[in-house]
Design an enzyme around this catalytic site. Sequence first.
Site, mmCIF file in Angstrom:
data_model
loop_
_atom_site.group_PDB
_atom_site.id
_atom_site.type_symbol
_atom_site.label_atom_id
_atom_site.label_comp_id
_atom_site.label_asym_id
_atom_site.label_seq_id
_atom_site.Cartn_x
_atom_site.Cartn_y
_atom_site.Cartn_z
ATOM 1 N N ASP A 39 -7.987 3.819 4.427
ATOM 2 C CA ASP A 39 -5.911 5.070 4.185
ATOM 3 C C ASP A 39 -7.285 6.201 4.601
ATOM 4 O OD1 ASP A 39 -3.568 5.998 3.568
ATOM 5 O OD2 ASP A 39 -4.551 7.316 1.345
ATOM 6 N N LYS B 153 -1.803 0.165 -3.764
ATOM 7 C CA LYS B 153 -2.050 1.250 -3.760
ATOM 8 C C LYS B 153 -3.237 2.554 -5.257
ATOM 9 C CE LYS B 153 1.177 3.290 -1.146
ATOM 10 N NZ LYS B 153 0.380 3.238 0.099
ATOM 11 N N GLU C 148 -5.831 -0.724 -0.890
ATOM 12 C CA GLU C 148 -6.043 0.633 -0.362
ATOM 13 C C GLU C 148 -6.856 0.727 -0.950
ATOM 14 O OE1 GLU C 148 -2.717 3.109 0.865
ATOM 15 O OE2 GLU C 148 -3.730 4.420 -1.216
ATOM 16 N N LYS D 70 8.252 1.609 6.100
ATOM 17 C CA LYS D 70 8.713 3.845 6.597
ATOM 18 C C LYS D 70 10.046 3.620 7.227
ATOM 19 C CE LYS D 70 4.415 6.204 5.239
ATOM 20 N NZ LYS D 70 3.599 6.628 6.099
ATOM 21 N N ARG E 204 30.875 4.104 20.025
ATOM 22 C CA ARG E 204 30.000 5.198 19.521
ATOM 23 C C ARG E 204 29.447 4.150 18.629
ATOM 24 N NH1 ARG E 204 28.129 9.189 21.027
ATOM 25 N NH2 ARG E 204 26.161 7.675 20.932
#
Length: 281
Positions: A218, A169, A197, A137, A102
Amino acid sequence: MSMEIAGFDTEAFVRATLAEDLGDAGDITSAAVIPADARFHGVMDSRDAIVVAGLDIAAAFFRTLDAGVEIEMLAKDGDQVSAGTDLMRLSGLARGMLTAERSALNTVQHLSGIATLTRLYVDAIADTGTILLDTRKTIPGLRVLEKYATRMGGAQNHRMGLWDAAMIKDNHVAVAGGVSEAVRRAKDAGIASIILEVDRVDQIEPGLAAGATHLLLDNMSVSELRAAVSLVAGRVPTEASGGVNLDTIRGIAETGVTYVSVGRITQSAPAADIGLDLASA
């Protein structure tokens, strides 16, 4: 021996993963049902057309539980294979092989799923000159592995963590008091790579004047991306991000951006359908 992946400790990963599955009591099913000297001859195969990733790590699980296992690799990471392709043959002590099954399959299914989806995105922008980037991510604790899988699919790794480049950002800009001020502070801190960004074309010139070395465009429309690429005129790399999927990526790439980054390739890749079946000796 398993292949080396920079920044990844295969032995520690295998140990921790097996410990999670075995707990304190171990594999009580195999211990009860399988004679200690029984042998298992198996074939790992893909039920789908996939890009292979994680095969050597999968093998490491079997080797950990049976140092004498015989493994024949029939494919290698990065290979694009058709449905029904045999990936690995193995022969070893049945208890160890079934205990490792597994964990080995979970790893190769997850990584091959990422590599397979990544290749779809890479193929979608073929011949545009734009490079596919991955993102941060990723599942916590699996970043190095998942970014290895995107490389197997043909993407270029981008930002392994918060430490390798400044990424300014919208929230950084809001707290710092504006694009120019945020970039200036990063430059004054001695940071060489400053990614800014922007979501409006009018933010570009102030950002470049303050010292941004890379622009993240963005959630811009295709027309906005074209305007941004024209304005930047090759002074720094441009990266399109946000709203990118298999239907939109080619049109985005054709605007002339240097890069397109896609969180989906790590965040939303389905596991590949790979199994391990008993084979004749």
